[in-house]
Design a protein around this motif. Structure first.
Motif, short mmCIF file in Angstrom:
data_model
loop_
_atom_site.label_atom_id
_atom_site.label_comp_id
_atom_site.label_asym_id
_atom_site.label_seq_id
_atom_site.Cartn_x
_atom_site.Cartn_y
_atom_site.Cartn_z
N LEU A 184 -88.12 -10.66 -24.36
CA LEU A 184 -86.75 -10.89 -23.91
C LEU A 184 -86.75 -11.16 -22.41
O LEU A 184 -87.49 -10.53 -21.66
N THR A 185 -85.93 -12.10 -21.99
CA THR A 185 -85.83 -12.39 -20.56
C THR A 185 -84.47 -13.01 -20.28
O THR A 185 -83.81 -13.51 -21.20
N SER A 186 -84.04 -12.91 -19.02
CA SER A 186 -82.83 -13.63 -18.62
C SER A 186 -83.09 -15.11 -18.79
O SER A 186 -84.20 -15.58 -18.53
N ASP A 212 -64.61 -4.61 -24.13
CA ASP A 212 -65.87 -4.37 -23.43
C ASP A 212 -67.06 -4.77 -24.30
O ASP A 212 -68.02 -5.39 -23.83
N LEU A 213 -66.98 -4.40 -25.59
CA LEU A 213 -68.09 -4.70 -26.50
C LEU A 213 -68.23 -6.20 -26.70
O LEU A 213 -69.34 -6.75 -26.68
N ILE A 214 -67.08 -6.89 -26.88
CA ILE A 214 -67.14 -8.35 -27.04
C ILE A 214 -67.77 -8.98 -25.81
O ILE A 214 -68.66 -9.82 -25.91
N PHE A 237 -81.66 -5.09 -20.01
CA PHE A 237 -81.03 -6.10 -19.20
C PHE A 237 -79.55 -5.72 -19.09
O PHE A 237 -79.02 -5.14 -20.04
N GLN A 280 -76.84 -14.75 -21.88
CA GLN A 280 -77.76 -14.53 -20.76
C GLN A 280 -79.17 -14.13 -21.17
O GLN A 280 -80.09 -14.22 -20.37
N ILE A 281 -79.35 -13.66 -22.40
CA ILE A 281 -80.67 -13.17 -22.78
C ILE A 281 -81.33 -14.09 -23.79
O ILE A 281 -80.74 -14.44 -24.80
N CYS A 303 -71.61 0.53 -25.03
CA CYS A 303 -70.42 0.39 -25.89
C CYS A 303 -70.70 0.95 -27.28
O CYS A 303 -69.89 1.68 -27.83
N PRO A 328 -89.46 -9.01 -30.02
CA PRO A 328 -89.19 -8.93 -28.57
C PRO A 328 -88.81 -7.52 -28.11
O PRO A 328 -89.18 -7.10 -27.02
N LEU A 378 -75.70 -11.81 -34.40
CA LEU A 378 -75.01 -11.58 -33.12
C LEU A 378 -73.77 -12.46 -33.02
O LEU A 378 -72.68 -12.00 -32.69
N ALA A 430 -69.79 -7.63 -23.62
CA ALA A 430 -71.21 -7.29 -23.52
C ALA A 430 -72.04 -8.14 -24.49
O ALA A 430 -73.09 -8.67 -24.12
N LEU A 431 -71.54 -8.30 -25.71
CA LEU A 431 -72.29 -9.07 -26.72
C LEU A 431 -72.32 -10.55 -26.34
O LEU A 431 -73.33 -11.22 -26.55
N GLN A 432 -71.22 -11.04 -25.76
CA GLN A 432 -71.23 -12.43 -25.28
C GLN A 432 -72.25 -12.59 -24.17
O GLN A 432 -72.97 -13.58 -24.10
N GLY A 433 -72.31 -11.56 -23.29
CA GLY A 433 -73.31 -11.58 -22.23
C GLY A 433 -74.72 -11.62 -22.79
O GLY A 433 -75.58 -12.37 -22.32
N VAL A 434 -74.95 -10.82 -23.84
CA VAL A 434 -76.26 -10.81 -24.49
C VAL A 434 -76.57 -12.20 -25.05
O VAL A 434 -77.67 -12.74 -24.83
N ALA A 435 -75.60 -12.79 -25.76
CA ALA A 435 -75.82 -14.10 -26.39
C ALA A 435 -76.06 -15.19 -25.35
O ALA A 435 -76.87 -16.08 -25.56
#
Lengths: 200, 200
Positions: free
Chosen positions: B63-65, B42-44, A4, B53-54, A13, B90, A40, B46-51
């Protein structure tokens, strides 16, 4: 492996970190996304803390809390202001502190000469170094740089730069690492260790 | 190595990731804190996006959006609803999708039997599995679990659980090395193992 977008970004990263390949980065991201124990969230909080609270000392360049500038090494009056240890990266200061025994001050170059990566003399903190040599009672500069070609070039460049200053220029001894032995040392290390042999 | 509280926390979090020891975690954190190119930010992000959005599919657990539930595997009408692949984590779904060749649906257990870690039958998504067996036209259940003792126990427990159901129970061919797991298999091994799955 395509996953994703945010997860792909996290993997990218991670794979830019030292020693982390694509596959390790994937496993790390997968562990984080699937973790139930809040790892996380903990990691995000820790990294945000790093970004918000840790900066570099305006004088020496070492890592410091943003609310303490100059850093504890620069302001510690029990440290020897006559000795200045020049390193490439802020993390090198922590390594040397962790090793113990050094009680002088530091100066971080923030890199090394590397024209391929766009690192020239202007990118290194050399003006700041020259300024400190004028304003501080520095008598010895230890060049604690790495042992590769670029670091060697950086060391030579600094030697030329300090030619006019009345400071003693030294560098850490090169030799056989603790816990290792003759059989495990490469030719260059061994030749240098023997050339700079010490009284026993 | 003692550094600064947020940096220490980041090192601790990194060292909990698979394959990352204390020294690697330190090098990763040091790279991030000293990085000029914005890798930390960038890493922060991306990880926020993971937390944010996923998440996990409410039906199969993959795993899904967060804006797509049920997930793309559950809603894809071209996939074979008669075959259900049961996995532990997952991320295993992504591994199998990446290997290619499988066109059925998934069911994630969210772990395996492991009394020492407090994982009993209640912690696994077994009720959801039983419910799906009743409501979906499932004819074959592939137990794509790992090859260790706990996964073996989990597979046996599911076999007992499905004894009353008229489904064929299979498992991937034993191409996965004993003591290892799905997450460590390369794509070719994994694709072959699933293609040559054996009656259980």
């Amino acid at each position: 492996m395509k996953t994703f977008p945010p997860l792909d970004k996290a993997i990218l990263c991670f794979s830019k970190l030292p020693g982390i390949g694509r596959r390790s980065a994937e496993r790390m991201a997968m562990k984080l996304v699937g973790d139930q124990a809040g790892l996380l969230k903990d990691l995000i909080a820790a990294l945000q803390g790093v970004a918000e609270q840790i900066g570099c000392c305006s004088r020496c360049g070492a890592l410091t809390s943003r609310d303490q500038d100059p850093c504890r090494f620069c302001t510690d009056t029990t440290r020897d202001g006559a000795v200045l240890c020049v390193v490439e990266e802020p993390s090198d200061v922590l390594q040397i502190e962790n090793a113990g025994g050094y009680r002088g001050r530091y100066h971080v170059l923030m890199g090394k000469l590397s024209p391929m990566q766009g690192m020239g003399t202007d990118q290194l903190r050399l003006d700041a170094l020259a300024l400190r040599l004028k304003s501080e009672p520095i008598q010895e500069v230890i060049l604690a740089l790495n042992a590769d070609v670029e670091s060697e070039a950086t060391a030579n460049m600094i030697r030329d730069l300090l030619a006019g200053h009345a400071v003693k220029l030294t560098r850490p001894a090169m030799g056989i690492p603790a816990g290792s032995g003759i059989a495990y040392s490469d030719a260059v290390t061994l030749a240098r260790a023997i050339a700079s042999r010490q009284p026993f």
